[in-house]
Design a protein around this motif. Structure first.
Motif, PDB file in Angstrom:
ATOM      1  N   ILE A  54       0.885  -1.172   0.000  1.00 41.67           N
ATOM      2  CA  ILE A  54       0.000   0.000   0.000  1.00 41.67           C
ATOM      3  C   ILE A  54       0.921   1.218   0.000  1.00 41.67           C
ATOM      4  O   ILE A  54       1.615   1.472   0.996  1.00 41.67           O
ATOM      5  N   ILE A  55       0.954   1.934  -1.115  1.00 39.96           N
ATOM      6  CA  ILE A  55       1.845   3.092  -1.216  1.00 39.96           C
ATOM      7  C   ILE A  55       0.993   4.350  -1.476  1.00 39.96           C
ATOM      8  O   ILE A  55      -0.236   4.301  -1.477  1.00 39.96           O
ATOM      9  N   SER A  56       1.659   5.468  -1.696  1.00 38.99           N
ATOM     10  CA  SER A  56       0.953   6.700  -2.037  1.00 38.99           C
ATOM     11  C   SER A  56       1.721   7.342  -3.200  1.00 38.99           C
ATOM     12  O   SER A  56       2.830   6.906  -3.526  1.00 38.99           O
ATOM     13  N   LYS A  57       1.143   8.382  -3.783  1.00 38.79           N
ATOM     14  CA  LYS A  57       1.829   9.073  -4.884  1.00 38.79           C
ATOM     15  C   LYS A  57       3.189   9.579  -4.417  1.00 38.79           C
ATOM     16  O   LYS A  57       4.175   9.507  -5.138  1.00 38.79           O
ATOM     17  N   LYS A  58       3.222  10.062  -3.167  1.00 34.92           N
ATOM     18  CA  LYS A  58       4.479  10.588  -2.605  1.00 34.92           C
ATOM     19  C   LYS A  58       5.545   9.509  -2.475  1.00 34.92           C
ATOM     20  O   LYS A  58       6.726   9.818  -2.363  1.00 34.92           O
ATOM     21  N   LEU A 114      -7.802  -1.301   4.397  1.00 38.78           N
ATOM     22  CA  LEU A 114      -9.052  -1.324   3.629  1.00 38.78           C
ATOM     23  C   LEU A 114      -8.805  -1.219   2.118  1.00 38.78           C
ATOM     24  O   LEU A 114      -9.573  -1.773   1.319  1.00 38.78           O
ATOM     25  N   LYS A 115      -7.733  -0.568   1.725  1.00 44.75           N
ATOM     26  CA  LYS A 115      -7.424  -0.418   0.289  1.00 44.75           C
ATOM     27  C   LYS A 115      -7.117  -1.749  -0.399  1.00 44.75           C
ATOM     28  O   LYS A 115      -7.063  -1.821  -1.617  1.00 44.75           O
ATOM     29  N   THR A 116      -6.851  -2.801   0.392  1.00 45.14           N
ATOM     30  CA  THR A 116      -6.493  -4.095  -0.222  1.00 45.14           C
ATOM     31  C   THR A 116      -7.707  -5.028  -0.347  1.00 45.14           C
ATOM     32  O   THR A 116      -7.568  -6.151  -0.822  1.00 45.14           O
ATOM     33  N   LYS A 117      -8.857  -4.540   0.087  1.00 48.27           N
ATOM     34  CA  LYS A 117     -10.063  -5.382   0.189  1.00 48.27           C
ATOM     35  C   LYS A 117     -10.312  -6.256  -1.049  1.00 48.27           C
ATOM     36  O   LYS A 117     -10.532  -7.455  -0.946  1.00 48.27           O
ATOM     37  N   LYS A 118     -10.259  -5.627  -2.226  1.00 47.43           N
ATOM     38  CA  LYS A 118     -10.636  -6.365  -3.445  1.00 47.43           C
ATOM     39  C   LYS A 118      -9.599  -7.417  -3.836  1.00 47.43           C
ATOM     40  O   LYS A 118      -9.873  -8.286  -4.656  1.00 47.43           O
ATOM     41  N   ILE A 207      -1.907 -11.846  11.624  1.00 44.61           N
ATOM     42  CA  ILE A 207      -2.684 -12.693  10.703  1.00 44.61           C
ATOM     43  C   ILE A 207      -4.134 -12.310  10.960  1.00 44.61           C
ATOM     44  O   ILE A 207      -4.647 -12.497  12.070  1.00 44.61           O
ATOM     45  N   LEU A 208      -4.764 -11.720   9.945  1.00 44.20           N
ATOM     46  CA  LEU A 208      -6.092 -11.131  10.122  1.00 44.20           C
ATOM     47  C   LEU A 208      -7.133 -11.862   9.288  1.00 44.20           C
ATOM     48  O   LEU A 208      -6.822 -12.386   8.208  1.00 44.20           O
ATOM     49  N   PRO A 209      -8.392 -11.870   9.755  1.00 41.85           N
ATOM     50  CA  PRO A 209      -9.443 -12.506   8.964  1.00 41.85           C
ATOM     51  C   PRO A 209      -9.986 -11.513   7.937  1.00 41.85           C
ATOM     52  O   PRO A 209     -10.028 -10.301   8.176  1.00 41.85           O
ATOM     53  N   LYS A 210     -10.416 -12.057   6.823  1.00 42.32           N
ATOM     54  CA  LYS A 210     -10.962 -11.206   5.758  1.00 42.32           C
ATOM     55  C   LYS A 210     -12.149 -10.375   6.254  1.00 42.32           C
ATOM     56  O   LYS A 210     -12.396  -9.272   5.764  1.00 42.32           O
ATOM     57  N   LYS A 211     -12.862 -10.907   7.267  1.00 44.22           N
ATOM     58  CA  LYS A 211     -14.046 -10.171   7.747  1.00 44.22           C
ATOM     59  C   LYS A 211     -13.698  -8.839   8.400  1.00 44.22           C
ATOM     60  O   LYS A 211     -14.586  -8.028   8.676  1.00 44.22           O
ATOM     61  N   ILE A 212     -12.412  -8.574   8.612  1.00 40.83           N
ATOM     62  CA  ILE A 212     -12.012  -7.282   9.190  1.00 40.83           C
ATOM     63  C   ILE A 212     -12.400  -6.124   8.253  1.00 40.83           C
ATOM     64  O   ILE A 212     -12.625  -4.999   8.698  1.00 40.83           O
ATOM     65  N   PHE A 213     -12.516  -6.419   6.953  1.00 43.38           N
ATOM     66  CA  PHE A 213     -12.868  -5.345   6.004  1.00 43.38           C
ATOM     67  C   PHE A 213     -14.263  -4.778   6.292  1.00 43.38           C
ATOM     68  O   PHE A 213     -14.502  -3.598   6.079  1.00 43.38           O
ATOM     69  N   ASN A 214     -15.185  -5.650   6.752  1.00 42.77           N
ATOM     70  CA  ASN A 214     -16.531  -5.157   7.094  1.00 42.77           C
ATOM     71  C   ASN A 214     -16.453  -4.124   8.204  1.00 42.77           C
ATOM     72  O   ASN A 214     -17.163  -3.120   8.188  1.00 42.77           O
ATOM     73  N   LYS A 215     -15.594  -4.393   9.191  1.00 49.31           N
ATOM     74  CA  LYS A 215     -15.452  -3.456  10.308  1.00 49.31           C
ATOM     75  C   LYS A 215     -14.778  -2.171   9.815  1.00 49.31           C
ATOM     76  O   LYS A 215     -15.194  -1.064  10.154  1.00 49.31           O
ATOM     77  N   LEU A 216     -13.732  -2.327   9.005  1.00 48.42           N
ATOM     78  CA  LEU A 216     -12.969  -1.143   8.569  1.00 48.42           C
ATOM     79  C   LEU A 216     -13.805  -0.199   7.711  1.00 48.42           C
ATOM     80  O   LEU A 216     -13.642   1.019   7.778  1.00 48.42           O
ATOM     81  N   SER A 217     -14.702  -0.775   6.917  1.00 48.23           N
ATOM     82  CA  SER A 217     -15.464   0.095   6.014  1.00 48.23           C
ATOM     83  C   SER A 217     -16.445   0.985   6.782  1.00 48.23           C
ATOM     84  O   SER A 217     -16.885   2.001   6.266  1.00 48.23           O
ATOM     85  N   LYS A 218     -16.747   0.604   8.047  1.00 45.57           N
ATOM     86  CA  LYS A 218     -17.681   1.432   8.831  1.00 45.57           C
ATOM     87  C   LYS A 218     -16.960   2.220   9.925  1.00 45.57           C
ATOM     88  O   LYS A 218     -17.595   2.909  10.709  1.00 45.57           O
TER      89      LYS A 218
END
Ligand code: UTP
Length: 271
Positions: A54-58, A114-118, A207-218
């Protein structure tokens, strides 16, 4: 099986200024090798097949580091230097495994994740924070073994000085599973000393579960106005998701601070 790892690299690195004013801290040399290569080697040696940066333009210079083929090819054509050829081969090996996503505003580690969700395919994935270097023992590898045994999320843990708890995510532990692993009852981001449930701190391997994305999006911003991964983990724990704290046995080096960064080269040169 854990096959994917993500590495947040979009932070500003203000604690390493002035080194980071025009340079990405993860490319700074640690004993002659960019810090990020230690992290990549840890992933590769623990069986990870795909790594998402996960990087940025900078911080596009990180991408450039892996995509500088034209430059290498021209130099190798002219010089036929064995060392350079080997370095280029190593870069090509890394490049095959690495994908890039962008987080252009550093809103916090949770937002970066969250940016890696897809891109996450399996039920669980590994996350490594590149400032946290762990040497002498492959921490990710040990954590993957724990995950395979208990089929749960795992977070690296280390005992820290009681006076420094407000710098870390701090665990409240529920039950000891074995010598180095305990079930987590709660985790609190940067608690006040008097409110800290222990002095066992979160270190940057998860080591995280994929379901963490549901929490992060809210998730709303927490301490310091940032979206912390710790807050999303806390929500999952409160919903009875099993998380294990793994007391790792390698040596921890904090490369995100100037003192720690200097110390890391000294320690690695002794290996
Ligand atoms: P830190 O907050 O510890 O480091 O983030 P930082 O922001 O890079 O540096 P300082 O605090 O200003 O010195 C831990 C990791 O998470 C990434 C950082 O790049 C670092 O690897 N991160 C942090 C992101 O990718 N995005 C963010 O919004 C915040």
């Amino acid at each position: 099986m854990i096959k994917q790892a993500i590495i947040p690299l979009a932070g500003l690195g203000t604690r390493l200024l002035p080194l980071t004013s025009v340079f990405a801290k993860e490319l700074l040399p640690i004993n002659g090798k960019p810090g990020i290569e230690y992290i990549l080697d840890e992933c590769i040696n623990s069986g990870i097949k795909e790594i998402i940066f996960i990087i940025s333009k900078k911080k596009e210079m990180i991408k450039k580091y892996f995509y500088n083929d034209k430059f290498y090819k021209e130099i190798i054509k002219k010089k036929k230097d064995k060392r350079i050829i080997n370095e280029y081969k190593k870069i090509l090996k890394y490049k095959k495994m690495v994908k890039f996503v962008y987080q252009n505003k550093p809103l916090g580690t949770g937002d970066a994740v969250l940016k890696t969700k897809k891109l996450i395919k399996e039920k669980y994935f590994l996350m490594l924070l590149p400032d946290d270097l762990i040497i002498k023992k492959n921490c990710s590898n040990s954590m993957i073994k724990i995950h395979n045994k208990y089929k749960s999320s795992v977070i690296a843990s280390m005992t820290v000085n009681k006076n420094s708890v407000s710098r870390w995510g701090i665990f409240k532990l529920k039950k000891r599973l074995d010598k180095n692993n305990s079930l987590i009852e709660d985790v609190i981001e940067k608690p006040l000393i008097k409110k800290a449930p222990s002095n066992k701190a979160v270190i940057g391997r998860y080591i995280l579960p994929k379901k963490i994305f549901n929490k992060l999006s809210k998730q709303k911003p927490g301490k310091g106005g940032e979206i912390h991964i710790t807050d999303a983990i806390q929500k999952l724990i409160h919903e009875n998701e099993k998380f294990i704290a793994h007391n790792f046995s390698g040596m921890y080096l904090d490369c995100g601070t100037m003192n720690g960064y200097i110390k890391s080269s000294l320690e690695i040169s002794k290996l």
